[in-house]
Structure formats: structure tokens, C-alpha cells
Scaffold this motif. Structure first.
Motif: not given
Length: 170
Positions: A136-146
Motif C-alpha cells: 500500500q505504501e509503495w503504491n502511494a509512493r509511485r503516485a507521490r513520486h510522479d
């Protein structure tokens, strides 16, 4: 019925969030000629280099999902982790330099390939692994990173268009 409707609502929402963030990146660069990807701010990465960076980070998180899926231990707290900022900066520089000689279309292809692998793994994960707090955190990181890199891309696109218009005399 859309393909995502076959999954539980939490998975659908997670996919929508990460897809929307990447769609914003793709919309910002859509239709740009290859030479536009060289647009940079002084001392900063070009659009192409930012895209290469996004792809390289995606591959790190794909590796993490693959390890979780196979039950293998993770060699780090999360796939984007580095012990120090200097280590992270060095890794980022190495990844961008590795792709420096690639044509823009190859870098864009890799961006799609890496994110496609991420999406595929998210959809393939069993529910208990999908709900894992790391995933869940990694998925959120993908969006935040973009979204973190989007304003920089947009600014470079704006500058490229201004320069192009000035060169055309308009």
C-alpha cells in the motif's frame, strides 16, 4: 463492466490513484517532439532524464513486489530506500547516466514497460499481499513520486514552447 470492476474497491481505488498520477505525467509530455525532451533548467535534469529517473524508480518497486510475491526477504526497508541522501543521489545519477545515450522513444518505452509491470503485479497479487502495508505504501509512493516531478516537467515544457515560439519569431 470495466476490467477494474472485477476487483475489490480498495484495489480499484489504488489502481486509479497510481494511474491518474502517471496519466498527468504522460499528458504533460504528450505530442512533444524528441528535441523537447532535452529541455532543462540550469543545473537540473532534462525532461528525458526525469522520465528515465521515473522508469528506474518504477523498476525498483517492481523488484520489491516480485520479492514479496515469491516470499523472498527484502534487502531494504522499501525498494526506494538508500542509507543516505548521498547514496540516493548517486544511485539516481547512475540510473540517469545509464540511459543517457538512449533515444527518447526508448526511454518512453521503458517508462511504459516498468509501469505496466507494476500494474500487472498489483492486479496479480493475492488479496493478503495486496493489503500488505508495504504494498500500500509503495503504491502511494509511485503516485507521490510522479506528482513530485510533474511541476518540473511542466516548467521545462513551458520553457521549451517559449523558446520554440521565439525561434519561429512568434
Amino acid at each position: 463492466m470495466g476490467a477494474l470492476e472485477l476487483f475489490p474497491p480498495d484495489r480499484v481505488e489504488a489502481m486509479k490513484t497510481v494511474c491518474a498520477a502517471r496519466d498527468e505525467i504522460l499528458a504533460a509530455i504528450e505530442g512533444l517532439p524528441d528535441e523537447a525532451f532535452d529541455a532543462r533548467l540550469p543545473g537540473k535534469w532534462s525532461i528525458k532524464e526525469i522520465v528515465a529517473h521515473l522508469a528506474s524508480r518504477d523498476w525498483l518497486f517492481v523488484r520489491g513486489l516480485r520479492l514479496i510475491l515469491t516470499g523472498a526477504p527484502l534487502p531494504w526497508p522499501h525498494p526506494g530506500w538508500h542509507p543516505t541522501q548521498a547514496d540516493l543521489d548517486r544511485w539516481n545519477s547512475e540510473q540517469v547516466a545509464f540511459r543517457a545515450g538512449w533515444p527518447v522513444r526508448r526511454v518512453l518505452h521503458e517508462l511504459g514497460e516498468a509501469r505496466g509491470a507494476w500494474y500487472g503485479l498489483l492486479l496479480a497479487l493475492p488479496d493478503e499481499l495486496f493489503r500488505d502495508t508495504r504494498v500500500q505504501e509503495w503504491n502511494a509512493r509511485r503516485a507521490r513520486h510522479d506528482r513530485m516531478h510533474l511541476p518540473g516537467i511542466q516548467e521545462r515544457v513551458r520553457l521549451y514552447r517559449l523558446r520554440s515560439a521565439a525561434e519561429r519569431g512568434g
